[in-house]
Design a protein around this motif. Structure first.
Motif, PDB file in Angstrom:
ATOM      1  N   GLN A 179       0.826  -1.205   0.000  1.00  0.00           N
ATOM      2  CA  GLN A 179       0.000   0.000   0.000  1.00  0.00           C
ATOM      3  C   GLN A 179       0.866   1.263   0.000  1.00  0.00           C
ATOM      4  N   ALA A 180       1.991   1.204   0.700  1.00  0.00           N
ATOM      5  CA  ALA A 180       2.905   2.349   0.709  1.00  0.00           C
ATOM      6  C   ALA A 180       3.531   2.558  -0.664  1.00  0.00           C
ATOM      7  N   VAL A 181       3.776   1.467  -1.394  1.00  0.00           N
ATOM      8  CA  VAL A 181       4.296   1.587  -2.762  1.00  0.00           C
ATOM      9  C   VAL A 181       3.275   2.287  -3.650  1.00  0.00           C
ATOM     10  N   GLU A 182       2.013   1.890  -3.557  1.00  0.00           N
ATOM     11  CA  GLU A 182       0.948   2.561  -4.302  1.00  0.00           C
ATOM     12  C   GLU A 182       0.862   4.036  -3.916  1.00  0.00           C
ATOM     13  N   ASP A 183       0.926   4.319  -2.612  1.00  0.00           N
ATOM     14  CA  ASP A 183       0.894   5.715  -2.155  1.00  0.00           C
ATOM     15  C   ASP A 183       2.050   6.515  -2.742  1.00  0.00           C
ATOM     16  N   TYR A 184       3.243   5.940  -2.704  1.00  0.00           N
ATOM     17  CA  TYR A 184       4.421   6.659  -3.198  1.00  0.00           C
ATOM     18  C   TYR A 184       4.268   7.057  -4.651  1.00  0.00           C
ATOM     19  N   PHE A 185       3.839   6.140  -5.497  1.00  0.00           N
ATOM     20  CA  PHE A 185       3.747   6.468  -6.921  1.00  0.00           C
ATOM     21  C   PHE A 185       2.584   7.405  -7.219  1.00  0.00           C
ATOM     22  N   ALA A 186       1.655   7.549  -6.291  1.00  0.00           N
ATOM     23  CA  ALA A 186       0.584   8.532  -6.460  1.00  0.00           C
ATOM     24  C   ALA A 186       1.003   9.908  -5.955  1.00  0.00           C
ATOM     25  N   TYR A 187       1.605   9.960  -4.767  1.00  0.00           N
ATOM     26  CA  TYR A 187       1.893  11.245  -4.125  1.00  0.00           C
ATOM     27  C   TYR A 187       3.334  11.729  -4.326  1.00  0.00           C
ATOM     28  N   GLY A 188       4.254  10.820  -4.603  1.00  0.00           N
ATOM     29  CA  GLY A 188       5.660  11.190  -4.679  1.00  0.00           C
ATOM     30  C   GLY A 188       6.350  11.126  -3.330  1.00  0.00           C
ATOM     31  N   TYR A 189       5.615  10.760  -2.302  1.00  0.00           N
ATOM     32  CA  TYR A 189       6.114  10.549  -0.942  1.00  0.00           C
ATOM     33  C   TYR A 189       5.133   9.577  -0.300  1.00  0.00           C
ATOM     34  N   ILE A 190       5.400   9.152   0.920  1.00  0.00           N
ATOM     35  CA  ILE A 190       4.522   8.197   1.590  1.00  0.00           C
ATOM     36  C   ILE A 190       3.837   8.905   2.757  1.00  0.00           C
ATOM     37  N   PRO A 191       2.541   9.177   2.631  1.00  0.00           N
ATOM     38  CA  PRO A 191       1.837   9.943   3.669  1.00  0.00           C
ATOM     39  C   PRO A 191       1.774   9.202   5.005  1.00  0.00           C
ATOM     40  N   GLU A 192       1.743   9.991   6.092  1.00  0.00           N
ATOM     41  CA  GLU A 192       1.547   9.431   7.425  1.00  0.00           C
ATOM     42  C   GLU A 192       0.231   8.646   7.476  1.00  0.00           C
ATOM     43  N   PRO A 193       0.171   7.607   8.299  1.00  0.00           N
ATOM     44  CA  PRO A 193       1.182   7.110   9.236  1.00  0.00           C
ATOM     45  C   PRO A 193       2.068   6.012   8.654  1.00  0.00           C
ATOM     46  N   LYS A 194       1.916   5.673   7.381  1.00  0.00           N
ATOM     47  CA  LYS A 194       2.705   4.586   6.801  1.00  0.00           C
ATOM     48  C   LYS A 194       4.159   5.011   6.600  1.00  0.00           C
ATOM     49  N   VAL A 332      18.617   9.575  -1.381  1.00  0.00           N
ATOM     50  CA  VAL A 332      18.069   8.293  -0.925  1.00  0.00           C
ATOM     51  C   VAL A 332      18.526   7.997   0.497  1.00  0.00           C
ATOM     52  N   HIS A 333      19.778   8.279   0.789  1.00  0.00           N
ATOM     53  CA  HIS A 333      20.290   8.053   2.143  1.00  0.00           C
ATOM     54  C   HIS A 333      19.608   8.976   3.151  1.00  0.00           C
ATOM     55  N   LEU A 334      19.351  10.216   2.756  1.00  0.00           N
ATOM     56  CA  LEU A 334      18.750  11.179   3.674  1.00  0.00           C
ATOM     57  C   LEU A 334      17.311  10.843   4.010  1.00  0.00           C
ATOM     58  N   TYR A 335      16.543  10.406   3.009  1.00  0.00           N
ATOM     59  CA  TYR A 335      15.098  10.263   3.200  1.00  0.00           C
ATOM     60  C   TYR A 335      14.688   8.856   3.635  1.00  0.00           C
ATOM     61  N   ASP A 336      15.556   7.874   3.513  1.00  0.00           N
ATOM     62  CA  ASP A 336      15.342   6.524   4.049  1.00  0.00           C
ATOM     63  C   ASP A 336      14.248   5.723   3.356  1.00  0.00           C
ATOM     64  N   GLU A 337      13.403   6.376   2.605  1.00  0.00           N
ATOM     65  CA  GLU A 337      12.352   5.713   1.860  1.00  0.00           C
ATOM     66  C   GLU A 337      12.155   6.478   0.557  1.00  0.00           C
ATOM     67  N   PRO A 338      11.459   5.915  -0.418  1.00  0.00           N
ATOM     68  CA  PRO A 338      11.317   6.617  -1.700  1.00  0.00           C
ATOM     69  C   PRO A 338      10.715   8.017  -1.511  1.00  0.00           C
ATOM     70  N   TYR A 339      11.322   8.996  -2.199  1.00  0.00           N
ATOM     71  CA  TYR A 339      10.893  10.394  -2.077  1.00  0.00           C
ATOM     72  C   TYR A 339      11.208  11.065  -3.410  1.00  0.00           C
ATOM     73  N   MET A 440       1.750  10.425 -10.390  1.00  0.00           N
ATOM     74  CA  MET A 440       1.342   9.477 -11.428  1.00  0.00           C
ATOM     75  C   MET A 440      -0.155   9.242 -11.252  1.00  0.00           C
ATOM     76  N   PRO A 441      -1.001   9.757 -12.145  1.00  0.00           N
ATOM     77  CA  PRO A 441      -2.436   9.572 -11.988  1.00  0.00           C
ATOM     78  C   PRO A 441      -2.852   8.112 -12.116  1.00  0.00           C
ATOM     79  N   ASP A 442      -4.113   7.844 -11.822  1.00  0.00           N
ATOM     80  CA  ASP A 442      -4.622   6.469 -11.822  1.00  0.00           C
ATOM     81  C   ASP A 442      -4.320   5.737 -13.123  1.00  0.00           C
ATOM     82  N   ARG A 443      -4.554   6.419 -14.244  1.00  0.00           N
ATOM     83  CA  ARG A 443      -4.381   5.751 -15.545  1.00  0.00           C
ATOM     84  C   ARG A 443      -2.922   5.353 -15.771  1.00  0.00           C
TER      85      ARG A 443
END
Length: 631
Positions: A179-194, A332-339, A440-443
């Motif tokens: 779910q966090a992977v899906e969030d990342y490609f939609a928002y460009g970051y991973i929203p709280e609390p994930k 990548v080292h600074l943010y620890d997760e995809p950003y 990245m929009p839904d389509r």
């Protein structure tokens, strides 16, 4: 400003691994290079890395109360600590230091979990109360300071200021959260609390955790929210005067420091407002810093110089080369997760420049969220006005079909790029806004992900993040609702994350006076038509600043803090893009449709489409995976 870590045994019986705690603490050495200490007792370990800003002589942590039954590790600044110290002294509490940390410690003793309601500032802290057998964690109202945590399968609870700190613990699984992977490609970051990892979480802004010995579950509890409660206002001129008064009070409260202090100055409205206010406080000349680019399409230094000259600041500007892409792996080292926010690059550079002269810098972040300054608010409200006039039974099929049929015309003048607009109008307000802000929009995500990965998502969609926040919104005004969504997602997840990591990489404290919670509360209650009026975002804020800043600074087209991504990805990063997107690492994950990745690359290289945002988002994900493989 600091880095904090902790390990708590929820059974209350076991010792803490000192070596594990030390690794957690030292992973954040950059957050606090001045001092580092550990404290351990039965079932508890706490660590702290210190960047000395206030009470340089006696502010060491972990910090204890008189009988050592309560201990705290604290990251941040409490701006009203002097007033609270006086109140607590009146209640009989004795102070051994002059630090805001001890104020928070005694505030816990006096008021328990409700102590957070008395604090004004940016903070994340952990308190262990041996008498109450309670571990207490809290994060500030807006989420300026971060906090990560995990309850491990063995019953140990770990927390820290950065994700890397808790991920050093050997018991914490590095399994990715689909779910966090899906969030990342939609928002460009991973929203709280994930977070990107399955069993690691962010403490959300304005939330706290009360964890007692014997508890087998961790529950986040909200203690503050942006109220959007209407406030009484007079004439437009009266409101403008009060805006300035409140900005001045907020800036004043955040200028307290025992080390050199300055400000970021981009030349935009918000940073210019903060600098103008600082300069008018009869303080020594303000130290200001700006980053520019050797590409005129991305350079704002002329406006920053204009404000610096107007207010006679000690101004330092640095021009960054248009090929300054060397930070990709460092990010990548600074943010620890995809950003995927590419403005992390100039943000890193301006923090690097500022730290050469100051230890604390004020920033203009928050003006757009407070006063509806983003262009996307104007677009969303224009779409909403159309949406409101057409019945859903007609709107959804008509505009949905137009969105599918209309070509994606990145190459065309903006007036002809209607595909996204049609797609947004076919949706409701929240889904339309999500569609408009998606990296990245839904389509696109439907093409990007493999059938195998879609099955793992089990129907989960990233829009649910916004939908869930919308259900809890204190306002049903359309514009206010969109601002509320940004306060819950984009502001903490992207903007404040970017600034925290970039500044802490250089041991620089950044303060955000436009996000003082009392200021945010008042501004949220202003009439929406004073924020977005006649297509002008930040309407009343700009009006209030007219006596202080030039028309060119206030009313020029918003440029943003961006980099020439499209050119990088067709030029010097072209081979890296091919190696990353078409290489074996992404293919082996089973997440992606490899044919679609190839289409993205070839379309962009040929110039047929500008896929730079899509490609950069995948590129940063691949860089994250490479880092994980090396961990």
């Amino acid at each position: 400003m600091c880095g904090i870590v902790g390990i708590f045994d929820t059974t209350g019986q076991r010792d803490i691994d000192r070596a594990a705690l030390h690794r957690m603490n030292e992973s954040q050495h950059h957050r606090g290079p001045d001092e580092g200490e550990l404290y351990l007792e039965k079932a508890l370990g706490m660590g702290h890395r210190r960047l000395s800003v206030i009470d340089l002589a006696t502010g060491q942590q972990p910090l204890f109360n008189a009988d050592k039954s309560v201990v705290i590790v604290y990251n941040g600044e409490t701006y009203n600590y002097r007033e609270l110290m006086a109140e607590l002294k009146g209640m009989g509490y004795e102070f051994r230091t002059k630090s805001d940390t001890e104020v928070v410690l005694h505030a816990w003793e006096a008021w328990g979990p409700d102590c957070v309601h008395r604090l004004r500032g940016m903070f994340a802290f952990g308190i262990w109360d041996r008498n109450k057998q309670t571990m207490f964690l809290a994060r500030d109202h807006i989420g300026v300071k971060p906090m990560f945590y995990s309850l491990l399968p063995t019953g140990y609870f770990v927390f820290g200021s950065e994700l890397k700190s808790i991920m050093t613990h050997p018991e914490l699984s590095r399994e990715l959260n689909p779910q966090a992977v899906e969030d990342y490609f939609a928002y460009g970051y991973i929203p709280e609390p994930k977070t990107i990892f399955h069993n690691a979480y962010k403490l959300q802004p304005g939330h706290r955790i009360v964890l007692k010995v014997g508890d087998t579950a961790v529950r986040q509890e909200r203690w503050w929210d942006v109220p959007f409660k209407p406030v009484k206002v007079g004439s437009e001129a009266d409101v403008a005067r009060e805006v300035i008064e409140r900005v001045r009070e907020s800036v004043q409260s955040q200028m307290v420091a025992e080390v050199p202090l300055g400000a970021f100055l981009s030349g935009g409205v918000d940073s210019s407002a903060v600098v103008a206010t600082m300069a008018q406080e009869n303080a020594p000349a303000v130290n200001t810093c700006s980053i520019g680019f050797d590409d005129a399409n991305f350079d704002e230094t002329a406006y920053a110089t204009q404000v610096a000259q107007q207010y006679k600041t000690h101004h330092h500007a640095q021009i960054v080369s248009g090929d300054d892409y060397s930070l990709v792996d460092q990010l990548v080292h600074l943010y620890d997760e995809p950003y995927a926010d590419s403005s992390a690059i100039p943000t890193y550079r301006v923090c690097q420049l500022a730290r050469q002269r100051v230890t604390v810098s004020l920033s203009g972040d928050g003006g757009d969220e407070n006063f509806a300054g983003y262009r996307r608010y104007r677009m969303a409200m224009a779409e909403h006005s159309v949406r409101d006039r057409i019945p859903a039974s007609l709107r959804k099929p008509v505009f949905g079909t137009l969105g599918k049929l209309y070509p994606k015309a990145d190459w065309a003048p903006r007036v002809f790029r209607a595909k996204t607009t049609f797609e947004s109008i076919a949706r409701d307000l929240v889904e339309g806004y999500f569609h408009g802000v998606s990296f990245m929009p839904d389509r696109v995500r439907a093409e990007l992900f493999s059938d195998r990965f879609k099955a793992r998502l089990q129907g989960y969609r990233a829009v649910s993040v916004m939908q869930d926040h919308a259900k809890n919104s204190p306002t049903d005004d359309p514009l206010s609702l969109l601002q509320y969504l940004d306060f819950k997602t984009y502001l903490p997840g992207d903007i404040l994350t970017k600034v925290d990591r970039a500044s802490m990489a250089h041991s620089l404290e950044v303060r955000v006076p436009l996000l003082d919670h009392t200021f945010v509360e008042w501004v949220s209650g202003l009439p929406p038509d004073l924020k977005l009026k006649g297509g002008e975002g930040k309407y009343i804020f700009k009006k209030s600043l007219e006596p202080h800043l030039s028309h060119d600074v206030l009313y020029r087209k918003k440029m943003g803090f961006s980099v020439p991504l499209a050119a990088w990805l067709r030029g010097p990063l072209k081979q890296r893009v091919r190696d990353a997107l078409l290489g074996p690492l992404l293919a082996d994950t089973g997440i992606f449709n490899q044919a679609y990745l190839r289409d993205l690359v070839e379309q962009h290289e040929s110039g047929r489409r500008d896929n730079s945002t899509f490609i950069w988002t995948v590129l940063m994900f691949e860089a994250f995976l490479r880092k994980e493989m090396a961990a």
